[in-house]
Motif scaffolding. Sequence first.
Motif, PDB file in Angstrom:
ATOM      1  N   ASN A  73     -15.088  -0.936   3.770  1.00 23.38           N
ATOM      2  CA  ASN A  73     -14.766  -2.005   4.713  1.00 23.38           C
ATOM      3  C   ASN A  73     -13.451  -2.724   4.431  1.00 23.38           C
ATOM      4  OD1 ASN A  73     -17.276  -1.797   6.194  1.00 23.38           O
ATOM      5  ND2 ASN A  73     -18.234  -2.635   4.370  1.00 23.38           N
ATOM      6  N   ILE A  74     -12.720  -2.280   3.423  1.00 20.00           N
ATOM      7  CA  ILE A  74     -11.465  -2.944   3.076  1.00 20.00           C
ATOM      8  C   ILE A  74     -10.330  -1.932   3.038  1.00 20.00           C
ATOM      9  CG2 ILE A  74     -12.560  -4.814   1.781  1.00 20.00           C
ATOM     10  CD1 ILE A  74     -11.892  -3.293  -0.807  1.00 20.00           C
ATOM     11  N   LYS A  75      -9.115  -2.419   3.217  1.00 20.48           N
ATOM     12  CA  LYS A  75      -7.948  -1.535   3.136  1.00 20.48           C
ATOM     13  C   LYS A  75      -7.475  -1.382   1.708  1.00 20.48           C
ATOM     14  CE  LYS A  75      -6.279  -2.523   7.747  1.00 20.48           C
ATOM     15  NZ  LYS A  75      -5.831  -1.493   8.583  1.00 20.48           N
ATOM     16  N   LYS A  76      -7.473  -2.486   0.960  1.00 22.22           N
ATOM     17  CA  LYS A  76      -6.943  -2.496  -0.395  1.00 22.22           C
ATOM     18  C   LYS A  76      -7.990  -3.098  -1.334  1.00 22.22           C
ATOM     19  CE  LYS A  76      -3.502  -5.103  -2.769  1.00 22.22           C
ATOM     20  NZ  LYS A  76      -2.363  -5.974  -2.681  1.00 22.22           N
ATOM     21  N   PRO A  77      -8.313  -2.427  -2.447  1.00 17.63           N
ATOM     22  CA  PRO A  77      -9.301  -2.976  -3.370  1.00 17.63           C
ATOM     23  C   PRO A  77      -8.778  -4.211  -4.103  1.00 17.63           C
ATOM     24  CG  PRO A  77      -8.370  -0.946  -4.251  1.00 17.63           C
ATOM     25  CD  PRO A  77      -7.806  -1.122  -2.878  1.00 17.63           C
ATOM     26  N   PHE A  78      -9.681  -5.092  -4.494  1.00 19.80           N
ATOM     27  CA  PHE A  78      -9.281  -6.316  -5.182  1.00 19.80           C
ATOM     28  C   PHE A  78      -8.688  -6.041  -6.559  1.00 19.80           C
ATOM     29  CE2 PHE A  78     -13.713  -5.777  -6.513  1.00 19.80           C
ATOM     30  CZ  PHE A  78     -13.634  -5.999  -7.880  1.00 19.80           C
ATOM     31  N   TRP A  79      -8.965  -4.891  -7.132  1.00 22.59           N
ATOM     32  CA  TRP A  79      -8.541  -4.599  -8.502  1.00 22.59           C
ATOM     33  C   TRP A  79      -7.164  -3.938  -8.594  1.00 22.59           C
ATOM     34  CZ3 TRP A  79     -12.458  -2.202  -5.897  1.00 22.59           C
ATOM     35  CH2 TRP A  79     -12.261  -0.862  -5.585  1.00 22.59           C
ATOM     36  N   GLY A  80      -6.548  -3.622  -7.493  1.00 22.97           N
ATOM     37  CA  GLY A  80      -5.230  -3.000  -7.547  1.00 22.97           C
ATOM     38  C   GLY A  80      -4.705  -2.626  -6.176  1.00 22.97           C
ATOM     39  N   GLU A  81      -3.599  -1.939  -6.182  1.00 25.72           N
ATOM     40  CA  GLU A  81      -2.958  -1.545  -4.931  1.00 25.72           C
ATOM     41  C   GLU A  81      -3.765  -0.507  -4.157  1.00 25.72           C
ATOM     42  OE1 GLU A  81      -0.251  -2.729  -3.215  1.00 25.72           O
ATOM     43  OE2 GLU A  81      -0.504  -4.319  -4.681  1.00 25.72           O
ATOM     44  N   ALA A  82      -4.380   0.417  -4.882  1.00 24.25           N
ATOM     45  CA  ALA A  82      -5.141   1.480  -4.216  1.00 24.25           C
ATOM     46  C   ALA A  82      -6.151   2.085  -5.185  1.00 24.25           C
ATOM     47  CB  ALA A  82      -4.196   2.568  -3.724  1.00 24.25           C
ATOM     48  N   CYS A  83      -7.168   2.696  -4.648  1.00 28.40           N
ATOM     49  CA  CYS A  83      -8.134   3.457  -5.437  1.00 28.40           C
ATOM     50  C   CYS A  83      -7.927   4.929  -5.081  1.00 28.40           C
ATOM     51  CB  CYS A  83      -9.554   3.044  -5.103  1.00 28.40           C
ATOM     52  SG  CYS A  83     -10.799   4.128  -5.868  1.00 28.40           S
ATOM     53  N   PRO A  84      -7.628   5.773  -6.057  1.00 25.10           N
ATOM     54  CA  PRO A  84      -7.367   7.176  -5.735  1.00 25.10           C
ATOM     55  C   PRO A  84      -8.571   7.900  -5.128  1.00 25.10           C
ATOM     56  CG  PRO A  84      -7.326   6.819  -8.121  1.00 25.10           C
ATOM     57  CD  PRO A  84      -7.455   5.479  -7.477  1.00 25.10           C
ATOM     58  N   VAL A  85      -9.777   7.502  -5.487  1.00 26.63           N
ATOM     59  CA  VAL A  85     -10.971   8.139  -4.910  1.00 26.63           C
ATOM     60  C   VAL A  85     -11.109   7.737  -3.446  1.00 26.63           C
ATOM     61  CG1 VAL A  85     -13.487   8.350  -5.046  1.00 26.63           C
ATOM     62  CG2 VAL A  85     -12.134   8.280  -7.144  1.00 26.63           C
ATOM     63  N   LYS A  86     -10.965   6.456  -3.163  1.00 26.09           N
ATOM     64  CA  LYS A  86     -11.022   5.965  -1.776  1.00 26.09           C
ATOM     65  C   LYS A  86      -9.955   6.651  -0.925  1.00 26.09           C
ATOM     66  CE  LYS A  86     -10.005   1.602   0.699  1.00 26.09           C
ATOM     67  NZ  LYS A  86     -10.795   1.833   1.867  1.00 26.09           N
ATOM     68  N   THR A  87      -8.739   6.698  -1.443  1.00 24.90           N
ATOM     69  CA  THR A  87      -7.626   7.324  -0.723  1.00 24.90           C
ATOM     70  C   THR A  87      -7.920   8.794  -0.439  1.00 24.90           C
ATOM     71  OG1 THR A  87      -6.057   5.790  -1.724  1.00 24.90           O
ATOM     72  CG2 THR A  87      -5.155   7.830  -0.819  1.00 24.90           C
ATOM     73  N   CYS A  88      -8.412   9.513  -1.435  1.00 23.55           N
ATOM     74  CA  CYS A  88      -8.715  10.935  -1.269  1.00 23.55           C
ATOM     75  C   CYS A  88      -9.761  11.148  -0.174  1.00 23.55           C
ATOM     76  CB  CYS A  88      -9.195  11.514  -2.604  1.00 23.55           C
ATOM     77  SG  CYS A  88      -9.570  13.278  -2.535  1.00 23.55           S
ATOM     78  N   CYS A  89     -10.855  10.393  -0.229  1.00 24.03           N
ATOM     79  CA  CYS A  89     -11.913  10.519   0.784  1.00 24.03           C
ATOM     80  C   CYS A  89     -11.390  10.221   2.185  1.00 24.03           C
ATOM     81  CB  CYS A  89     -13.056   9.559   0.470  1.00 24.03           C
ATOM     82  SG  CYS A  89     -14.352  10.272  -0.506  1.00 24.03           S
ATOM     83  N   GLU A  90     -10.664   9.148   2.291  1.00 24.96           N
ATOM     84  CA  GLU A  90     -10.174   8.744   3.604  1.00 24.96           C
ATOM     85  C   GLU A  90      -9.128   9.715   4.134  1.00 24.96           C
ATOM     86  OE1 GLU A  90      -9.223   4.583   3.087  1.00 24.96           O
ATOM     87  OE2 GLU A  90     -11.359   4.076   3.008  1.00 24.96           O
ATOM     88  N   ASP A  91      -8.295  10.276   3.246  1.00 26.85           N
ATOM     89  CA  ASP A  91      -7.328  11.292   3.682  1.00 26.85           C
ATOM     90  C   ASP A  91      -8.038  12.531   4.224  1.00 26.85           C
ATOM     91  OD1 ASP A  91      -5.203   9.667   2.998  1.00 26.85           O
ATOM     92  OD2 ASP A  91      -4.684  10.775   1.165  1.00 26.85           O
ATOM     93  N   LYS A  92      -9.212  12.828   3.694  1.00 27.16           N
ATOM     94  CA  LYS A  92     -10.005  13.980   4.142  1.00 27.16           C
ATOM     95  C   LYS A  92     -10.985  13.613   5.250  1.00 27.16           C
ATOM     96  CE  LYS A  92      -9.785  16.309  -0.326  1.00 27.16           C
ATOM     97  NZ  LYS A  92     -10.561  16.789  -1.497  1.00 27.16           N
ATOM     98  N   ALA A  93     -10.954  12.358   5.696  1.00 27.01           N
ATOM     99  CA  ALA A  93     -11.844  11.837   6.742  1.00 27.01           C
ATOM    100  C   ALA A  93     -13.317  12.009   6.378  1.00 27.01           C
ATOM    101  CB  ALA A  93     -11.538  12.485   8.089  1.00 27.01           C
TER     102      ALA A  93
END
Length: 92
Positions: free
Chosen positions: A27-47
């Motif tokens: 539900n968020i674009k950017k995690p509170f702990w940093g600029e990005a989460c590589p796992v989140k980015t990977c999943c979302e890039d693969k839809a």
Amino acid sequence: MMIESRCGLLCSECEFRSSMNCQGCTNIKKPFWGEACPVKTCCEDKALAHCGLCHDFPCALLQQFAYDTDQGDNGKRITQCRCWCQLTAIHD
């Protein structure tokens, strides 16, 4: 069924959820702990809704997070992704 995260982490059990006003990575674009989460980015890039739906599951990246000495959960998130996959199959 509610997918709480991309990696299988149960946000409802996270100690930081309230204090950081986190809505979970689904539900968020950017995690509170940093600029990005590589796992989140990977999943979302693969839809993908979560890692368990990936043909590379469980990949080296997810394993690294799941078994990290400081932040890992000894593979609990991998098991959770498998559970979400089973529930998805039942509801399809």
